[in-house]
Scaffold this motif. Structure first.
Motif, short mmCIF file in Angstrom:
data_model
loop_
_atom_site.label_atom_id
_atom_site.label_comp_id
_atom_site.label_asym_id
_atom_site.label_seq_id
_atom_site.Cartn_x
_atom_site.Cartn_y
_atom_site.Cartn_z
N ASN A 36 0.85 -1.19 0.00
CA ASN A 36 0.00 0.00 0.00
C ASN A 36 0.88 1.24 0.00
OD1 ASN A 36 0.45 0.87 2.92
ND2 ASN A 36 -0.27 -1.25 3.19
N TRP A 37 0.27 2.38 -0.29
CA TRP A 37 1.02 3.62 -0.47
C TRP A 37 1.63 4.11 0.84
CZ3 TRP A 37 2.36 4.31 -5.14
CH2 TRP A 37 1.51 3.92 -6.19
N ALA A 38 1.07 3.72 1.97
CA ALA A 38 1.58 4.19 3.25
C ALA A 38 2.87 3.48 3.65
CB ALA A 38 0.52 4.01 4.34
N ASP A 39 3.12 2.32 3.07
CA ASP A 39 4.29 1.53 3.46
C ASP A 39 4.92 0.92 2.22
OD1 ASP A 39 6.16 0.30 5.02
OD2 ASP A 39 4.91 -1.45 5.47
N LEU A 40 5.50 1.78 1.38
CA LEU A 40 6.03 1.34 0.10
C LEU A 40 7.42 0.74 0.23
CD1 LEU A 40 5.28 4.02 -2.66
CD2 LEU A 40 4.33 1.74 -2.46
N PRO A 41 7.65 -0.37 -0.45
CA PRO A 41 9.03 -0.86 -0.56
C PRO A 41 9.75 -0.10 -1.66
CG PRO A 41 7.57 -2.32 -1.76
CD PRO A 41 6.70 -1.28 -1.12
N ILE A 42 11.07 -0.21 -1.72
CA ILE A 42 11.82 0.34 -2.85
C ILE A 42 11.69 -0.65 -4.01
CG2 ILE A 42 14.10 0.97 -3.70
CD1 ILE A 42 14.83 1.75 -0.84
N TYR A 43 11.19 -0.16 -5.14
CA TYR A 43 10.97 -1.04 -6.29
C TYR A 43 11.26 -0.28 -7.58
CZ TYR A 43 6.63 1.56 -7.06
OH TYR A 43 5.73 2.56 -7.31
N GLU A 44 11.43 -1.02 -8.66
CA GLU A 44 11.60 -0.45 -9.99
C GLU A 44 10.45 -0.94 -10.87
OE1 GLU A 44 16.35 -0.59 -10.66
OE2 GLU A 44 15.42 -2.40 -9.83
N ALA A 45 10.03 -0.10 -11.80
CA ALA A 45 8.90 -0.45 -12.68
C ALA A 45 9.41 -0.73 -14.09
CB ALA A 45 7.88 0.68 -12.71
N ILE A 46 8.96 -1.84 -14.65
CA ILE A 46 9.38 -2.23 -16.00
C ILE A 46 8.40 -1.65 -17.03
CG2 ILE A 46 9.87 -4.14 -17.57
CD1 ILE A 46 10.43 -5.88 -15.17
N SER A 47 8.93 -1.03 -18.05
CA SER A 47 8.15 -0.56 -19.19
C SER A 47 8.60 -1.36 -20.40
CB SER A 47 8.39 0.94 -19.42
OG SER A 47 7.67 1.40 -20.54
N TYR A 48 7.67 -2.05 -21.03
CA TYR A 48 8.05 -2.97 -22.11
C TYR A 48 6.88 -3.13 -23.08
CZ TYR A 48 4.98 -6.39 -19.91
OH TYR A 48 3.88 -7.03 -19.40
N ALA A 49 7.15 -3.70 -24.23
CA ALA A 49 6.10 -4.05 -25.18
C ALA A 49 5.70 -5.51 -24.96
CB ALA A 49 6.60 -3.87 -26.62
#
Length: 594
Positions: A42-55
């Motif tokens: 949830n937004w109150a307790d976010l982990p550190i993450y990366e978002a993938i953008s792909y086709a």
């Protein structure tokens, strides 16, 4: 061969509508299956993450991964991306839509899509996965070339690479304001055939045409593109794409016509128009998505809507026709103008609902990129009603009259390649002899008067100069006459153009008339003269008997075709003598448009 569990993975229901899932990509080496753990956050307790953008790639090309010890099929391109991003010695926390959203739950898809922009925005970085390397290892040559060219451009433009992210309208900056100081790409010292070959390969990747990429790439400043084993800053990729599209002759000669440079150039430039979201949808129509509703839903997080926002909330229980129809109502409510009707092509059913999934570049995006002073109905607001059962739009406005004379033409007439080649000039001569003959047959004066030529000049250019700005009519007349001097033989030119007008135009640059025109295919447009001898141009084919109509709250008049008691929109038009409310006091009529 890696072994995968027989039991398929089933997503658990998210605890709240603002929850979302992240995946922990477990470490592994080449040959081991992709394995990950999925958990809700949830937004109150976010982990550190990366978002993938792909086709997604070919939706039928599927490959398995392991999620929480069970099997889940994803597209082959995503599996390849996960292999690329996987660490050998530690886990990596990522977000990827095909895994983190339950794609089989239409309600979850809807409310997850509403927060996707925020998901990319809050990520540590956006990891752009273009795809694997080629068999002949073009990736390194391409990425090295992008770095070389972008360094050169940044030096010429006086912009540090680190500041590219904050430059507004970078594409227009390259195309217009700095064009005079930049050499044609193949004339640079670093130019090699191998460089351009690798860049053609690179920019042909379908990733650049993704609708979703627009939102994903624009949400975060940290954007690193990966291609095979190579990586490069997104801003460099976009800058070089701008440069490649600068000169049409170069693009054609070096094979970029079928590459996606324009798409890569505009993703983070012209498409960032949150207030003018109609322009955003217009440009995005040239991008692709597996679901045609996503042309709108994929950009919804970037749109700045006031009134009518609820009409475009992602809802996958609606049909594509309903979503597109709702976009018209949302635009009428939000902008208090009828400008949404300018985006129809004349082939839709119903004719007043734009098909946002069909490319609209033939319409020349410069026409709607800037506010225009045309007010054919004066300072009025639209009066409208939508019958959703019958798919009829009722509009209040002024009927100007019927079209009597018509000649087709194509906007490619004004392209540089037409005026600078012998074959092009031959075609120009044939077309303009036909158009000028029609003007003569409509009982206009021969040679034409300065006023009649001004009406034609402003109509063909839609009142704009080469910088997409409203132009002085006298300047347009001079350039139009100079353009005809290039297109016609001397005898024909002297027959139709008065001596004094010709002399007045002798220092004008005819090659600037009708610009900007880019290397795209355009459908047939129409030059016409009404029964009352008004001269205009429409962006689609028209016929004698079609009606010129000015809706209240419009920027351009429309051309309508009668079908009994109802009408169909053929397209918008520029008509000299109407654009500044000259006829706004005529009797208002309500027309039903299907």
């Amino acid at each position: 061969m890696a072994e995968y569990p027989a039991e398929p993975y089933q997503h658990e229901v998210l605890p709240t509508k603002t929850s979302f899932r992240v995946l922990e990509l477990l470490p592994g080496v080449e040959g081991e299956p992709i394995s990950c753990l999925l958990r809700s956050v949830n937004w109150a307790d976010l982990p550190i993450y990366e978002a993938i953008s792909y086709a997604w790639g070919n939706p039928k090309a599927r490959a398995p991964i392991i999620v929480d010890g069970k099997s889940l099929e994803v597209t082959a391109n995503l599996q390849a991306g996960l292999k690329h991003f996987r660490y050998q010695d530690r886990s990596r926390v990522l977000w990827a839509d095909a895994i983190c959203i339950n794609q089989t739950d239409i309600h979850e898809r809807g409310y997850q899509v509403t927060q996707m922009r925020k998901i990319y925005q809050k990520a540590k970085a956006v990891l752009i996965w273009v795809g694997p390397d080629s068999d002949d290892h073009q990736a390194k040559v391409a990425i090295d070339s992008i770095i070389t060219i972008s360094n050169f451009l940044c030096e010429k433009l006086g912009i540090p690479v680190s500041d590219l992210y904050s430059v507004e309208n970078l594409y227009q900056k390259i195309m217009a304001t700095t064009r005079d100081v930049l050499p044609v790409p193949n004339e640079c010292d670093f130019s090699t055939d191998a460089m351009w070959k690798s860049l053609v390969w690179f920019y042909k990747h379908p990733y650049f045409t993704r609708v979703w990429a627009i939102q994903e790439v624009n949400a975060n400043k940290e954007r690193l593109l990966h291609c095979g084993l190579e990586k490069v800053l997104w801003d460099r990729v976009s800058l070089v794409a701008c440069y490649i599209t600068m000169e049409t002759a170069f693009s054609k000669a070096f094979g970029f016509t079928n590459a996606y440079c324009w798409w890569a150039a505009t993703v983070t430039t012209d498409l960032v128009q949150p207030k003018n979201w109609l322009l955003m949808l217009y440009l995005a129509s040239n991008f692709s998505s597996l679901d045609p509703r996503d042309v709108i839903y994929g950009l919804r997080g970037m749109m700045d809507l006031g009134k009518g926002a609820e009409l475009l909330e992602p809802d996958y229980s609606k049909s594509t026709a309903e979503v597109y129809r709702d976009s018209v109502e949302a635009a009428l409510v939000n902008f208090i103008k009828t400008d949404v009707l300018l985006y129809v092509q004349g082939t839709e059913n119903p004719s007043w609902v734009p098909r946002w999934d069909i490319p609209m570049l033939f319409r020349n995006p410069f026409r709607f990129g800037k506010p225009l002073p045309w007010r054919p109905a004066g300072e009025t607001s639209p009066i409208w009603e939508i019958d959703k059962k019958l798919s009829i739009l009722s509009l209040s406005g002024v009927v100007i009259g019927s079209i009597k004379y018509v000649e087709s033409y194509n906007e490619a007439l004004f392209g540089t390649t037409m005026t600078e080649s012998e074959e092009g000039r031959k075609s120009l001569k044939e077309v303009w002899q036909r158009i000028l003959k029609t003007m003569r047959n409509s009982q206009l004066h021969v040679p034409f008067t300065a006023g009649e030529l001004t009406a034609a000049a402003t109509s063909f250019s839609f009142g704009l100069n080469e910088k997409s700005e409203p132009a002085n009519e006298h300047l347009l007349l001079q350039r139009f006459v100079a353009y005809l001097k290039i297109a016609l033989d001397e005898e024909t030119f002297n027959t139709y153009i008065p001596v004094d007008v010709s002399q007045d135009s002798q220092n004008a640059d005819g090659r600037l008339f009708g610009k900007p025109v880019w290397d795209f295919k355009y459908p047939e447009s129409s030059f016409f003269i009404t029964e009352d001898k008004l001269i205009g141009c429409a962006i689609s084919s028209t016929s004698p008997g079609d009606v010129v109509y000015i809706p209240r709250g419009s920027t351009y008049p429309l051309v309508l075709r009668s079908d009994g008691e109802e009408f169909h929109i053929r397209g918008f038009t520029y008509v000299h003598g109407l654009m500044h409310a000259e006829k706004k006091d005529l009797e208002v009529q309500v027309l039903k448009i299907r």
